[in-house]
Design a protein around this motif. Structure first.
Motif, mmCIF file in Angstrom:
data_model
loop_
_atom_site.group_PDB
_atom_site.id
_atom_site.type_symbol
_atom_site.label_atom_id
_atom_site.label_comp_id
_atom_site.label_asym_id
_atom_site.label_seq_id
_atom_site.Cartn_x
_atom_site.Cartn_y
_atom_site.Cartn_z
ATOM 1 N N CYS A 101 -17.906 22.737 22.408
ATOM 2 C CA CYS A 101 -18.651 24.097 22.255
ATOM 3 C C CYS A 101 -18.758 24.628 20.790
ATOM 4 O O CYS A 101 -17.630 24.570 20.107
ATOM 5 N N VAL A 103 -18.975 27.449 19.827
ATOM 6 C CA VAL A 103 -17.998 28.487 19.389
ATOM 7 C C VAL A 103 -16.418 28.334 19.687
ATOM 8 O O VAL A 103 -15.644 28.330 18.494
ATOM 9 N N CYS A 104 -15.973 27.700 20.561
ATOM 10 C CA CYS A 104 -14.500 27.535 20.706
ATOM 11 C C CYS A 104 -14.077 25.952 20.832
ATOM 12 O O CYS A 104 -12.897 25.938 21.029
ATOM 13 N N CYS A 120 -20.091 26.325 25.900
ATOM 14 C CA CYS A 120 -19.388 26.224 27.103
ATOM 15 C C CYS A 120 -19.969 27.175 28.103
ATOM 16 O O CYS A 120 -20.453 28.378 27.666
ATOM 17 N N HIS A 123 -19.573 30.905 26.797
ATOM 18 C CA HIS A 123 -20.110 31.263 25.632
ATOM 19 C C HIS A 123 -21.660 31.119 25.696
ATOM 20 O O HIS A 123 -22.348 31.253 24.719
HETATM 21 ZN ZN LIG Z 1 -16.979 28.141 24.089
#
Ligand SMILES: [Zn+2]
Ligand SMILES: [Zn+2]
Length: 212
Positions: A101, A103-104, A120, A123
């Motif tokens: 992902c 973001v994370c 994901c 997000h």
């Molecule tokens: Zn994520």
């Protein structure tokens, strides 16, 4: 962005047999024997067995390079194992690759060769989703998503980018942006008043889904 590399194999392990399940011999061995499965982003998966033998199983065509399939045309334990690992989310489905992902970094399965930002479920927002603003704790309504980055999009009222905006500086500058409104009703001395419908643009990781 094109992902042509193979995705990491699942750990070589045995999988638990569901309690109460009555499995035939090949299905039982597909779970109980330690194997690892590697996806190449298409229909073909490599299965490595406990003894180190490697077979290529095409889960869409239903073929495998092992003797059990080649000589007996069996739906062998390798084909079954790949199907199990796909349905349990351990490896990507056919035509997909596992990527982090944006973001994370949680692993997410996306279509092979996809140019979309890889996000994901936590997000990934769509217009109309309710999200929580991690800075204020308030709920916002998503009105637009974009694959443009927070350091590319400007905040017109502040002459800076979304990434440079004071309350966004703790979030990654390369986050894709999401636009949202605060629709909450405010209670004033004169009674309830609708929240502002002014649109704010956030780095995506500043928002999270309240339900995931
Ligand atoms: Zn994520
Ligand atoms: Zn096989």
């Amino acid at each position: 962005m094109t992902h042509t590399r193979s995705t990491p194999a699942s750990q070589k392990a045995n999988l638990p047999v569901p309690s109460g399940a009555h499995l035939d011999e090949r299905s039982r061995r597909a779970r109980e024997e330690p194997m690892s499965v590697t996806s190449f982003g298409g229909d073909v998966y490599e299965v490595e067995t406990e003894s180190g033998n490697r077979y290529l199983a095409n889960v869409v065509a239903g073929t495998c390079t092992c003797p059990d399939h080649v000589f007996r045309e069996a739906r062998c334990k390798h084909l079954r194992r790949v199907a199990i690992e796909i349905t349990e989310g351990r490896v990507p489905p056919p035509g997909h690759v596992a990527v982090p992902c944006s973001v994370c970094s949680e692993s997410v399965f996306v279509p092979t060769g996809s140019d979309e930002p890889h996000l994901c479920p936590r997000h990934r927002f769509q217009r109309g989703d309710v999200a929580r603003d991690r800075e204020t704790g308030g709920l916002v309504l998503v009105v637009a998503t974009s694959d443009r980055r927070a350091d590319e999009v400007r905040v017109p009222s502040h002459d800076c980018t979304v990434a440079e905006y004071a309350t966004n500086r703790d979030y990654p500058a390369d986050d894709p942006v999401v636009s949202a409104v605060y629709p909450a009703v405010r209670v004033t001395d004169d009674g309830p008043e609708p929240g502002s419908l002014r649109v704010y643009t956030f780095p995506v990781s500043r928002l999270e889904r309240p339900d995931v």
